[in-house]
Design an enzyme around this catalytic site. Structure first.
Site, short mmCIF file in Angstrom:
data_model
loop_
_atom_site.label_atom_id
_atom_site.label_comp_id
_atom_site.label_asym_id
_atom_site.label_seq_id
_atom_site.Cartn_x
_atom_site.Cartn_y
_atom_site.Cartn_z
N ASN A 90 59.04 59.10 15.49
CA ASN A 90 57.95 60.08 15.53
C ASN A 90 57.90 60.88 14.23
OD1 ASN A 90 60.42 61.17 16.57
ND2 ASN A 90 59.34 62.91 17.44
N GLU A 107 56.14 64.18 12.72
CA GLU A 107 55.38 65.39 13.06
C GLU A 107 54.73 66.01 11.83
OE1 GLU A 107 58.02 67.84 15.43
OE2 GLU A 107 57.93 66.41 17.09
N CYS A 152 53.32 59.71 17.44
CA CYS A 152 54.45 59.22 18.23
C CYS A 152 55.09 58.00 17.57
CB CYS A 152 53.99 58.79 19.62
SG CYS A 152 53.39 60.10 20.66
N GLU A 201 56.04 55.21 18.86
CA GLU A 201 55.49 53.92 19.31
C GLU A 201 54.30 53.51 18.46
OE1 GLU A 201 56.32 56.51 21.13
OE2 GLU A 201 56.83 55.98 23.19
N CYS A 212 53.86 58.09 26.11
CA CYS A 212 52.65 58.85 26.47
C CYS A 212 51.47 57.89 26.67
CB CYS A 212 52.33 59.89 25.40
SG CYS A 212 51.47 59.24 23.96
N CYS A 258 49.96 56.10 23.59
CA CYS A 258 50.76 54.97 23.10
C CYS A 258 50.62 53.76 24.01
CB CYS A 258 52.23 55.38 22.97
SG CYS A 258 52.50 56.50 21.58
N1 THU Z 1 56.68 61.44 21.24
C1 THU Z 1 56.83 60.13 20.90
O1 THU Z 1 57.21 59.81 19.77
N2 THU Z 1 56.50 59.20 21.84
C2 THU Z 1 55.99 59.47 23.08
O2 THU Z 1 55.63 58.56 23.80
C3 THU Z 1 55.89 60.86 23.51
C4 THU Z 1 56.26 61.91 22.53
C5 THU Z 1 56.99 62.46 20.22
C6 THU Z 1 55.79 63.25 19.75
C7 THU Z 1 56.44 64.52 19.28
O3 THU Z 1 56.86 64.34 17.93
C8 THU Z 1 57.66 64.67 20.15
O4 THU Z 1 57.90 63.42 20.74
C9 THU Z 1 57.49 65.71 21.27
O5 THU Z 1 56.35 65.47 22.02
#
Ligand code: THU
Length: 163
Positions: free
Chosen positions: A63, A65, A74, A76, A113, A116
């Site tokens: 991930n 940010e 994310c 994925e 999520c 994704c």
């Molecule tokens: N996140 C992912 O990388 N994958 C997911 O399926 C859900 C959330 C990340 C996004 C963000 O950087 C952190 O997790 C918190 O939501």
């Protein structure tokens, strides 16, 4: 007349990576390594993804940010879009996802999520073969699904764009 209908989905649950095939086990362990590149200063939540392609190539994602929160992505989708752009003709066989945070111990697999899952569904349709997904919790169990339909039974498909 209103009808009540049911969709049933199935998944496999494993209590240890030792129960997995060597490819799946390796992919789960690689997803833990992928967390190292997570850029998550805002959430402190690190997600790692390892994807194996039919050529045997393994692609990683984590991930990423952003200070403008919605601009982040994310793990994925980072991995899937990297594959879509760099290996567009190599099929996705399996992907493993793991997550970690400094704030508490994660004791169950972290599932992806909806956005994704929608992207997984798109690539599955594009390649005309099912994608296996493993959600790996190093301190808990592993969930394994065969095909994205088990994760997102009502996925939007591009057939809806046609008349
Ligand atoms: N996140 C992912 O990388 N994958 C997911 O399926 C859900 C959330 C990340 C996004 C963000 O950087 C952190 O997790 C918190 O939501």
């Amino acid at each position: 007349m209103m009808q009540k209908k049911n969709i049933s989905i199935s998944f496999e649950e494993y209590s240890s990576v030792d129960e997995l095939s060597s490819t799946d086990r390796n992919l789960c362990l690689e997803s833990v390594n992928a967390m190292a590149s997570s850029y998550s200063p805002y959430s402190g939540f690190r997600v790692g993804v390892a994807v194996i392609l039919s050529s045997g190539k393994i692609v990683y994602g984590s991930n990423q940010e952003n200070g403008a929160y919605p601009s982040g992505l994310c793990a994925e989708r980072v991995a899937l879009f990297a594959i879509g752009s760099s290996y567009p003709n190599d099929k996705i066989v399996s992907m493993a996802i793991s997550a970690q945070t400094d704030h508490f111990e994660i004791k169950e697999p972290v599932t992806s999520c909806g956005a994704c899952l929608q992207v997984m569904a798109e690539y599955e349709k594009k390649q005309s073969s099912l994608i296996n997904v493993l959600f790996y919790c190093p301190n808990g169990s592993i969930i394994r699904t065969v095909g994205i339909k088990s994760l997102l039974p009502f996925a939007f498909t591009e057939t809806r764009l046609q008349k």
